[in-house]
Design a protein around this motif. Structure first.
Motif, mmCIF file in Angstrom:
data_model
loop_
_atom_site.group_PDB
_atom_site.id
_atom_site.type_symbol
_atom_site.label_atom_id
_atom_site.label_comp_id
_atom_site.label_asym_id
_atom_site.label_seq_id
_atom_site.Cartn_x
_atom_site.Cartn_y
_atom_site.Cartn_z
ATOM 1 N N HIS A 404 12.040 1.896 0.456
ATOM 2 C CA HIS A 404 12.629 3.174 2.090
ATOM 3 C C HIS A 404 11.004 3.595 2.309
ATOM 4 O O HIS A 404 10.332 4.468 1.794
ATOM 5 C CB HIS A 404 13.118 4.182 1.726
ATOM 6 N N PHE A 405 10.604 2.953 3.544
ATOM 7 C CA PHE A 405 9.347 3.550 4.291
ATOM 8 C C PHE A 405 9.412 3.357 5.486
ATOM 9 O O PHE A 405 10.744 3.325 6.766
ATOM 10 C CB PHE A 405 8.227 2.564 4.000
ATOM 11 N N THR A 406 8.871 3.829 6.467
ATOM 12 C CA THR A 406 8.543 4.165 7.442
ATOM 13 C C THR A 406 6.842 3.914 8.280
ATOM 14 O O THR A 406 6.464 4.580 8.031
ATOM 15 C CB THR A 406 8.334 5.744 8.367
ATOM 16 N N ALA A 407 6.729 2.842 8.967
ATOM 17 C CA ALA A 407 5.408 2.282 9.233
ATOM 18 C C ALA A 407 4.948 2.717 10.781
ATOM 19 O O ALA A 407 6.141 2.936 12.029
ATOM 20 C CB ALA A 407 5.155 1.208 9.007
ATOM 21 N N GLU A 408 3.650 3.603 10.837
ATOM 22 C CA GLU A 408 3.413 4.394 12.229
ATOM 23 C C GLU A 408 2.428 3.422 12.544
ATOM 24 O O GLU A 408 1.353 2.743 11.927
ATOM 25 C CB GLU A 408 3.457 6.029 11.909
ATOM 26 N N GLY A 409 2.000 3.660 13.836
ATOM 27 C CA GLY A 409 0.976 3.257 14.856
ATOM 28 C C GLY A 409 1.150 2.354 15.684
ATOM 29 O O GLY A 409 2.070 2.482 16.965
ATOM 30 N N ASP A 410 0.706 1.378 15.799
ATOM 31 C CA ASP A 410 0.530 -0.111 16.839
ATOM 32 C C ASP A 410 1.677 0.684 16.819
ATOM 33 O O ASP A 410 3.057 -0.257 18.140
ATOM 34 C CB ASP A 410 -0.332 -0.450 16.884
ATOM 35 N N VAL A 411 2.730 -0.919 16.020
ATOM 36 C CA VAL A 411 3.837 -0.980 15.972
ATOM 37 C C VAL A 411 4.628 -0.301 14.469
ATOM 38 O O VAL A 411 4.633 0.677 14.055
ATOM 39 C CB VAL A 411 4.220 -2.246 15.091
ATOM 40 N N LEU A 417 14.197 -1.862 1.288
ATOM 41 C CA LEU A 417 14.075 -3.539 1.301
ATOM 42 C C LEU A 417 14.814 -3.350 -0.182
ATOM 43 O O LEU A 417 14.601 -2.064 -0.775
ATOM 44 C CB LEU A 417 12.742 -3.543 0.961
ATOM 45 N N PHE A 418 15.233 -4.055 -0.312
ATOM 46 C CA PHE A 418 16.219 -3.734 -1.887
ATOM 47 C C PHE A 418 15.763 -5.312 -2.735
ATOM 48 O O PHE A 418 15.590 -6.456 -2.027
ATOM 49 C CB PHE A 418 17.163 -4.110 -1.798
ATOM 50 N N VAL A 419 16.040 -5.274 -4.161
ATOM 51 C CA VAL A 419 15.639 -6.726 -5.117
ATOM 52 C C VAL A 419 16.462 -6.990 -5.688
ATOM 53 O O VAL A 419 16.803 -5.921 -6.973
ATOM 54 C CB VAL A 419 14.371 -5.952 -5.997
ATOM 55 N N PRO A 420 17.516 -8.128 -5.008
ATOM 56 C CA PRO A 420 18.466 -8.035 -5.954
ATOM 57 C C PRO A 420 18.667 -7.987 -7.561
ATOM 58 O O PRO A 420 17.678 -9.030 -8.360
ATOM 59 C CB PRO A 420 19.130 -8.699 -5.969
ATOM 60 N N PRO A 421 19.646 -7.985 -8.218
ATOM 61 C CA PRO A 421 19.673 -7.876 -9.377
ATOM 62 C C PRO A 421 19.812 -9.147 -10.145
ATOM 63 O O PRO A 421 19.554 -9.734 -11.519
ATOM 64 C CB PRO A 421 21.231 -7.169 -10.491
ATOM 65 N N LYS A 497 4.820 -4.146 1.606
ATOM 66 C CA LYS A 497 5.085 -2.870 0.612
ATOM 67 C C LYS A 497 6.678 -3.389 -0.172
ATOM 68 O O LYS A 497 6.466 -3.420 -1.214
ATOM 69 C CB LYS A 497 6.270 -2.362 2.008
ATOM 70 N N ALA A 498 6.522 -4.894 0.081
ATOM 71 C CA ALA A 498 7.539 -5.656 -0.450
ATOM 72 C C ALA A 498 6.802 -6.055 -2.152
ATOM 73 O O ALA A 498 7.555 -5.846 -2.746
ATOM 74 C CB ALA A 498 7.406 -7.383 -0.201
ATOM 75 N N LEU A 499 5.663 -6.372 -1.909
ATOM 76 C CA LEU A 499 4.567 -6.804 -2.851
ATOM 77 C C LEU A 499 4.692 -5.600 -4.321
ATOM 78 O O LEU A 499 4.680 -5.026 -5.337
ATOM 79 C CB LEU A 499 3.284 -7.292 -2.631
ATOM 80 N N ASP A 500 4.690 -4.148 -3.353
ATOM 81 C CA ASP A 500 3.820 -3.290 -3.648
ATOM 82 C C ASP A 500 5.061 -2.919 -5.100
ATOM 83 O O ASP A 500 4.883 -1.917 -5.892
ATOM 84 C CB ASP A 500 3.622 -2.491 -2.884
ATOM 85 N N MET A 501 6.921 -3.294 -3.965
ATOM 86 C CA MET A 501 7.677 -2.647 -4.798
ATOM 87 C C MET A 501 8.073 -3.234 -5.956
ATOM 88 O O MET A 501 8.398 -3.082 -7.138
ATOM 89 C CB MET A 501 8.827 -3.093 -3.905
#
Length: 814
Positions: A404-411, A417-421, A497-501
């Motif tokens: 769960h995150f907030t992206a800041e900047g130009d966009v 995001l969730f990884v299902p079981p 973010k997905a790969l970091d998760m």
């Protein structure tokens, strides 16, 4: 009785000519002391025997009285007849157009109706989910056409639940996009066969009705609790229609001329079964909405009862009440009353408080959108519930991980995001054809679409989630939005973010960690919960990581860190490339691997023998996609990958290799000529294994110069290249290598003959020795004896049968 003034009487007489039906009713109410309000045509008459308000009450039409007739208090005989025909007997209206359900639908409904499972609660969840989808669609269309919502109450995008305890009717209403007549036939009469089959297959294996929402067949869960269902719907482009069915293989559709106009949207009326009475209890409905639909992005209201204290005039006989009030009043209150009486010059009317049941719309899901909240304030339970709502997965399993995150900047955007079981059943079957994403896109809290496959690459399409952007424009078409430059930036950050998760999921798994230190008691439960989580992830979604390595060159190294495999030193557990490198021998520059069908087969491969003797670790790649994968994963952390079964494998510098090749040059040349008829590409010296020879995929016969058989062949070829025995041995070794390497023999009979000849030679049997033939006389005598024996057996069997028959006759006679 109150006194009527002449003015009042004249006023009522004048109204009599304008509103005859309403005035007669109102006069009767006024006689008994009740207030009355007369409304103009098209508005409702409101009377309350105990209330004292005279304001006009005009709530939304459908909500005030479900099933009300259009003209207020009128009792049109045709309307009553039609209602009685359907509602009382619960039979399809005779004037309706009849249809038969698609075969797949009938099959599905039989499963649901005859289900022995107890979890019938899911029907409400599915209906609310469908209503939410309908509201999402109309809101999206309204971005480019504001007039599509209409005006007044039609602009309220909400879901309303109402019940009738006496008639056992439960109604769910939305002001969504609605359905045309064709939509009703298509959406409620047919289902994609693949969806039905997938659901039925899952049901047979798991028996879990919770799966129903994942296959687009959620509407039919209504028949878990209802034996007759009406769907009233109005689309902006069509008239209002009623769909109805008793789940008996048929449904009917009529133009709706008796229910009050919906203006737009859909109302579903469930005529509940006798055993489903609990679903007309407000407490039960509140519980279900809280459990399943708390995070639906539209308000959900229940027409709920409420007891309030109301002051009403006290009658003369209510002295006891007055005395109680008098006793309980303080002296100060009495003085205030006396002062009020003096000021007003007259005595204040006596009143009493009574309990009165009123109804009002009660909001059931007042939880703020989870993605707008601070991640530190959201509990694990809330994330799990939000995932279940988002994924329509209401099993007991938690998502494996979330971000769960907030992206800041130009966009700027917020995302969860969730990884299902578990992986969907068809995740890889429709990998390159599937267009629907599992990510919902919102723009400034307005749902746009869940079909933006540009938000995540295909290899991450197993992730569930939501993205809400403040940067993307609202008033453009979906096609134009897909081309918007901001989407590329959003996609890039989402992948990161997905790969970091997923990486964190591995790092937090105790099975993945090399840290053997004991943890304190406070951390033990958390550690136990995370234990084995990455292995579970890899078993479900490992192929997606491999496809990512193939498809995503930019993130190839990040994805390679997530790669897991077994090896000659992993002890039957999964290991990573980083762990492999940490175990590499001093001076080792390459990462060794081998591909094959399964681990057991690879462990017996002759390619491994020399490496394992030298204590090199070799990775086992057994997935069909691995061979393709290794064409893209050329190196990792400056280490090159080497396939130990490929030509040219080098284990450091070997000065003797060149000498060996030269000394066996004559043998390899002769052997290649001897196998000319077998289409062998080459015969080469191998430095892999201790076995005498083996085959490669390209018909290359590799021979081990250190094997005694190969050494002896070399000596004999030098002495006599035309020696038939040497040629026989060379051919036999080639065929054996073919079989050992998994190839099919072109002539198995020839191979068997060569084996027999070799056995003869080893036993010093003459090559010309023939097989003895059987004696004809002995054979004839043997046949005669067999015939005589068979004749006796047949006679014996007949005698036994006759005896059984006679015994049976005797029994029958007795």
């Amino acid at each position: 009785m109150r006194k009527w003034t002449i003015t009042s009487v004249l006023f009522l007489l004048s109204l009599l000519f304008l509103f005859p039906d309403q005035v007669f009713t109102c006069i009767a109410m006024l006689i008994f002391g009740s207030p009355c309000v007369i409304t103009s045509p098209g508005r409702k008459l409101h009377a309350n025997a105990e209330g004292d308000s005279e304001e006009l009450v005009n709530p939304p039409k459908v909500e005030e009285k479900i099933g009300a007739v259009p003209n207020g208090l009128s009792t049109d005989s045709d309307v009553a007849k039609r209602e009685a025909e359907s509602m009382s007997k619960r039979s399809l209206r005779s004037t309706a157009e009849k249809f038969e359900f698609q075969a797949e639908v009938s099959r599905l409904m039989d499963i649901i109706i005859n289900s022995l499972y107890s979890n019938k609660d899911i029907f409400l969840r599915e209906l609310i989910s469908n209503a939410s989808d309908a509201l999402d669609k109309i809101r999206f269309l309204s971005l480019t056409d504001k007039e599509i919502l209409g005006e007044g109450d039609n602009t309220k995008l909400e879901i309303q639940i109402k019940l009738d305890k006496e008639k056992k009717i439960l109604s769910i209403r939305d002001r969504g996009i609605g359905m045309t007549k064709d939509d009703l036939i298509k959406n409620l009469g047919t289902i994609a066969k693949s969806g039905t089959s997938a659901f039925v297959e899952k049901m047979q294996t798991s028996g879990d009705l919770n799966l129903i929402g994942q296959f687009g067949v959620g509407f039919y869960s209504v028949y878990l609790v209802a034996d007759y269902v009406e769907v009233i719907s109005k689309h902006n482009d069509d008239k209002q229609y009623v769909w109805e069915s008793k789940a008996d293989g048929a449904f009917a559709i009529s133009e709706d001329t008796w229910n009050e106009p919906l203006e737009r949207g859909t109302e579903i009326r469930l005529h509940l079964r006798e055993e489903a009475g609990e679903y007309v209890e407000e407490s039960k409905l509140k519980e279900l909405v809280k459990r399943y639909s708390e995070f639906i992005n539209f308000p959900i209201y229940l027409w709920a009862s409420k007891e309030v204290d109301v002051e009403v005039p006290a009658e003369d006989g209510d002295s006891s009440d007055e005395e109680e009030t008098s006793d309980s009043s303080s002296e100060e209150e009495k003085e205030d009353e006396e002062k009020e009486e003096d000021e007003e010059g007259e005595k204040k009317p006596k009143t009493k408080k009574v309990k009165e049941t009123t109804y009002e719309w009660e909001l059931l899901n007042d939880v703020k959108a989870i993605w707008l909240r601070n991640p530190k304030e959201v509990t694990e339970e809330e994330y799990t519930k939000f995932y279940h709502s988002l994924a329509k997965d209401f099993s007991d399993e938690k998502p494996l991980a979330w971000s769960h995150f907030t992206a800041e900047g130009d966009v700027e955007f917020k995302a969860v995001l969730f990884v299902p079981p578990k992986a969907p059943q068809d995740l890889y079957e429709s990998y390159y054809n599937a267009k629907k994403s599992n990510l919902k896109l919102y723009v400034r809290r307005v749902f746009i679409s869940d079909e933006f496959d540009e938000l995540l690459p295909k290899y991450l399409n197993f992730l569930m989630g939501l993205v809400d952007s403040d940067t993307l424009p609202l008033n453009v078409s979906r096609e134009m939005l897909q081309q918007h430059s901001s989407l590329k930036t959003i996609k890039k950050k989402l992948i990161r973010k997905a790969l970091d998760m997923i990486r964190r999921l591995a790092e937090e798994d105790p099975d993945e960690s090399n840290d053997k230190d004991k943890k304190n008691d406070d951390e033990s439960s958390d550690i136990d919960e995370k234990k084995g989580q990455y292995t579970k992830f890899w078993n479900e979604f490992g192929k997606s990581i491999k496809l990512g390595i193939i498809e995503d060159a930019t993130n190839r190294n990040r994805l390679a860190k997530l790669l897991r495999f077994e090896s000659t030193k992993s002890g039957g557990k999964l290991t990573s490339l980083d762990q492999y490198i940490s175990r590499m021998k001093s001076g080792q520059k390459d990462i060794f691997y081998i591909t094959g069908t399964n681990k057991e087969q690879l462990e017996k491969s002759p390619f491994l023998e020399r490496l394992t003797k030298k204590n090199y670790e070799v990775i086992f790649f057994t997935d069909p996609v691995d061979e393709y994968l290794m064409q893209y994963l050329m190196d990792y952390e400056d280490k090159k990958f080497q396939n130990v079964s490929k030509e040219g494998l080098k284990l450091g510098k070997d000065s003797k290799d060149k000498e060996l090749k030269e000394s066996f040059k004559e043998l390899t040349k002769w052997w290649k000529g001897a196998l000319a008829s077998e289409n062998v590409d080459d015969v080469k010296i191998s430095n892999h294994a201790s076995k005498q020879a083996y085959m490669r995929g390209k018909r290359v016969l590799e021979i081990n110069p250190r094997h005694p058989i190969v050494k002896e062949l070399r000596e004999r070829v030098v002495k006599d290249p035309e020696d038939a025995g040497v040629k026989q041995t060379a051919q036999l070794m080639y065929q054996t290598a073919l079989m050992e390497s998994g190839f099919m023999l072109s002539d198995p009979k020839d191979f068997a003959s060569r084996i027999y000849e070799s056995v003869k030679t080893s036993l010093s049997i003459s090559p010309d020795a023939a097989v003895e033939e059987e004696d004809d006389v002995e054979e004839a005598e043997s046949e005669a004896k067999e015939t005589e024996s068979e004749t006796k057996e047949a006679a014996s069997s007949k005698a036994d049968a006759d005896e059984d028959y006679e015994t049976s006759d005797v029994k029958d006679e007795l």
